[in-house]
Enzyme design. Structure first.
Site, PDB file in Angstrom:
ATOM      1  N   GLY A 230     -26.603   2.500  -5.724  1.00 27.70           N
ATOM      2  CA  GLY A 230     -25.890   1.221  -5.747  1.00 27.70           C
ATOM      3  C   GLY A 230     -25.168   1.031  -4.428  1.00 27.70           C
ATOM      4  O   GLY A 230     -25.692   1.336  -3.360  1.00 27.70           O
TER       5      GLY A 230
ATOM      6  N   THR B 184     -32.519   4.005  -8.924  1.00 24.00           N
ATOM      7  CA  THR B 184     -33.196   3.712  -7.652  1.00 24.00           C
ATOM      8  C   THR B 184     -33.708   4.994  -7.004  1.00 24.00           C
ATOM      9  O   THR B 184     -33.266   6.084  -7.343  1.00 24.00           O
ATOM     10  CB  THR B 184     -32.244   2.942  -6.712  1.00 24.00           C
ATOM     11  OG1 THR B 184     -31.746   1.810  -7.402  1.00 24.00           O
ATOM     12  CG2 THR B 184     -32.891   2.506  -5.436  1.00 24.00           C
TER      13      THR B 184
ATOM     14  N   GLU C  14     -32.445  -6.284 -12.163  1.00 22.04           N
ATOM     15  CA  GLU C  14     -31.885  -6.458 -10.821  1.00 22.04           C
ATOM     16  C   GLU C  14     -31.007  -7.705 -10.696  1.00 22.04           C
ATOM     17  O   GLU C  14     -30.135  -7.769  -9.824  1.00 22.04           O
ATOM     18  CB  GLU C  14     -33.025  -6.514  -9.805  1.00 22.04           C
ATOM     19  CG  GLU C  14     -32.727  -5.836  -8.493  1.00 22.04           C
ATOM     20  CD  GLU C  14     -32.853  -4.325  -8.555  1.00 22.04           C
ATOM     21  OE1 GLU C  14     -31.879  -3.641  -8.218  1.00 22.04           O
ATOM     22  OE2 GLU C  14     -33.930  -3.812  -8.927  1.00 22.04           O
TER      23      GLU C  14
ATOM     24  N   SER D 220     -27.761  -3.369  -1.937  1.00 21.89           N
ATOM     25  CA  SER D 220     -27.140  -2.404  -1.008  1.00 21.89           C
ATOM     26  C   SER D 220     -28.175  -1.475  -0.399  1.00 21.89           C
ATOM     27  O   SER D 220     -27.825  -0.574   0.362  1.00 21.89           O
ATOM     28  CB  SER D 220     -26.122  -1.539  -1.756  1.00 21.89           C
ATOM     29  OG  SER D 220     -25.115  -2.334  -2.292  1.00 21.89           O
TER      30      SER D 220
ATOM     31  N   ASP E  68     -27.287  -7.795 -10.190  1.00 25.55           N
ATOM     32  CA  ASP E  68     -26.662  -7.621  -8.871  1.00 25.55           C
ATOM     33  C   ASP E  68     -26.089  -8.928  -8.328  1.00 25.55           C
ATOM     34  O   ASP E  68     -25.389  -8.935  -7.318  1.00 25.55           O
ATOM     35  CB  ASP E  68     -27.663  -7.052  -7.851  1.00 25.55           C
ATOM     36  CG  ASP E  68     -27.797  -5.534  -7.929  1.00 25.55           C
ATOM     37  OD1 ASP E  68     -27.046  -4.907  -8.705  1.00 25.55           O
ATOM     38  OD2 ASP E  68     -28.637  -4.969  -7.210  1.00 25.55           O
TER      39      ASP E  68
END
Ligand code: GLU
Length: 595
Positions: free
Chosen positions: A494, A406, A445, A473, A448
């Protein structure tokens, strides 16, 4: 210090061009592009993890673009130079302060689950599939939200045509960028799985190995994808590019000789074409006279940072002292993470008690268990978020998963607009699946989501469902003081994103550190676990002893986050800040640096 023009033309003399599929040749004496962790001045500001991306944003500001245009230009450049952290095949959250209407707007560009994805999608024979197998699979791929986020932001809030906004990134993809050590290391860490996908290997393992620092990596396929997007916007996902995305996820293009289990996904062309970002109200808490705005669910960022701040606000930093502030930060982390894990999911699918979680009354009830001398035994149970719930406990919930991918960026312009944008493809390298011929990796993704509800009943709010967004998050944050921008910041990492954003705010506001000092502080991450994670430099400090004496214990992790931020100094001046060391350092720049 200040915004130097970096980029391909500046470094080509030192680098050797690597065509797709051609073995890389290391350049002699190449030390990597200049990076400034701090820049101060006026005219506009950009801070990202990467010099080329910062330069792309500055270029757009120079040409009269606003903070939104610059943010999208920088993000598109990051899709080229940081393709393992975010880009066209992923999603994210865009937070924008508009000076004209004096409001914070947010865009939820989180990936969505396919229409065919049910609650048990990650179970086989009633058991969750191994996490690493879910990561490198079609099953983890959500419908990308980034293309429509960029289009929507530029169309609604920008002042530059998308074609022009995309130009620096198109050129970067076409001409190539100079590989640095961080990129090489991230490629090496992924080399085994990349090798199993020919389209990924062709792009990122030229000559069969990770490219050497100092070599130039081109991505003409991505340049073509970006050109099409620059003309047609996210509508390209309704055509052949969208069909290619769906096909790569539903029938992953694995090498014939690979013995990896790569499960097919459920994504269809209709899922991809049908994606729409959601404009949401930001989360808002008042913290010691400041207005802190963040991202509402489907991200847990705004609610968890906000709840933790509200809990801390019940205490006076002057009275509790420096060690007391840190102790409270860890306690607030435990309590707010317990609530996050119990209550937060996509609000379209479950009733998230957001108002309660962000209320001062609830924070006071949660804080009633805090003892200044003795740490709470973690994991702590979630609070009772029902109206009128007391100090009583709710369901137990465990700590959050932490990743390391990210990327975050911040921009500001001379009109007073500000953007704080976090973008992701989840893991470093996402699913590992490059869409053949299109030049970008697909996200993972959907990992998650919770794969199943835990024994304690936690996680139900975050089970998969058709069209649902997995809980994130990501915590892009903008802080106003007296109605004017004061801070903008965010980070990857994360679930540690939340604790890093909290720590940056606490260090700046309560501990009185400057933003660069706050950025350099050793990071701690307490996410409702028995042990608090800490970076190496924290060990042996006075703070460690003080906190240990209160019952905290620590476990060492090499690095937490890769933050960037802006502080608004008044009279149109900015302090742009990036990491000096973490993840190879970022690059902060302003349009007109102070002399
Ligand atoms: N997928 C994660 C989230 O949305 C972000 C991953 C990371 O920062 O490493 O929370």
């Amino acid at each position: 210090m200040g915004g130097k023009t970096i980029g391909i033309t500046a470094v080509l003399g030192a680098a050797v061009l690597v065509g797709i599929g051609v073995a890389p040749v290391p350049a002699q004496g190449y030390e990597g592009p200049d990076r400034d962790p701090v820049a101060v001045g006026g005219g506009g500001a950009v801070s990202t993890v990467d010099p080329d991306a910062t330069e792309a944003g500055l270029e757009i500001l120079r040409r009269g673009g606003n903070a939104v245009d610059a943010a999208v230009a920088a993000a598109a450049a990051l899709g080229v130079t940081e393709p393992y952290s975010g880009g066209f095949g992923g999603g994210g959250y865009f937070v924008y302060y508009s000076a004209r209407d004096d409001r914070v707007h947010t865009l939820d560009g989180r990936e969505t689950a396919p229409a065919a994805m049910g609650e048990e999608a990650f179970l086989e024979d009633g058991e969750p599939i191994p996490f690493d197998e879910a990561v490198t699979s079609g099953l983890g791929v959500g419908a990308p939200g980034t293309p429509s986020t960029w289009e929507y932001a530029v169309r609604e809030w920008g002042r530059t045509p998308l074609r022009r906004v995309m130009r620096p990134a198109v050129e970067l993809a076409e001409d190539g960028f100079v590989v640095d050590e961080t990129f090489r290391a991230q490629t090496a860490q992924n080399a085994d799985r990349f090798a199993d996908f020919p389209a990924t290997a062709e792009l990122f393992l030229p000559g069969g190995a990770p490219p050497e620092p100092g070599t130039v990596l081109r991505n003409p396929d991505l340049a073509d994808t970006y050109r099409a997007f620059a003309v047609r916007g996210a509508d390209v996902l309704s055509g052949r590019i969208g069909r290619d995305v769906a096909e790569a996820a539903s029938d992953p293009p694995v090498a014939g000789d690979a013995d990896r289990v790569v499960r097919p996904g459920l994504l269809t062309a209709a899922d991809v074409a049908g994606y729409a970002p959601v404009e949401r109200d930001p989360t808002h808490v008042e913290y010691r006279g400041l207005d802190v705005y963040g991202m509402a669910p489907s991200s847990s960022g705004g609610s968890t940072v906000g709840e933790a701040l509200n809990i801390m606000e019940g205490f006076d930093p002057g009275e509790v002292g420096d060690a007391g502030v840190r102790h409270l930060m860890l306690e607030a982390g435990k309590l707010s993470f317990a609530d996050r894990n119990a209550y937060v999911g996509d609000p379209e699918f479950s009733d998230v008690p957001l108002e309660t979680l962000l209320s001062d009354g609830y924070a006071a009830r949660r804080a009633c268990g805090i003892d200044l001398d003795t740490a709470l035994a973690a994991p702590v149970p979630a609070g009772d978020a029902a109206p009128g719930g007391g100090c009583a406990d709710g369901p137990t919930a465990d700590g959050g998963y932490e990743g390391s991918s990210t990327t975050h960026l911040v921009t500001a312009d001379r009109w007073g607009n500000v953007v704080s944008y976090t973008m992701s493809i989840e893991q470093t390298g996402g699913s590992g699946i490059t869409v053949p011929g299109r030049g970008f990796l697909l996200n993972n993704e959907l990992t998650d989501f919770e794969f199943e509800v835990s024994d304690t009943g936690a996680g139900a709010a975050n089970l998969p469902a058709p069209g649902k967004r997995p809980r994130s998050s990501m915590s892009p944050t903008i802080v106003l003081r007296d109605g004017e921008p004061y801070l903008a910041l965010g980070t990857p990492g994360g679930a540690t994103i939340i604790t890093t954003v909290l720590q940056l705010l606490v260090d700046r506001v309560d501990r009185g550190l400057t933003l660069p000092e706050a950025m350099a502080e050793p990071r701690l991450s307490q996410r409702n676990a028995a042990q608090t994670q800490a970076e190496p430099a924290f060990f042996g400090t006075r703070a460690e002893k003080d906190l240990a004496a209160r019952g905290h214990s620590f476990t060492e992790v090499p690095e937490i986050g890769a933050a960037v931020g802006l502080e608004f100094l008044g009279r149109g001046r900015f302090q742009a800040v990036a990491e000096a060391e973490r993840r190879g350092g970022g690059h902060a720049a302003v349009l007109r640096p102070d002399r």
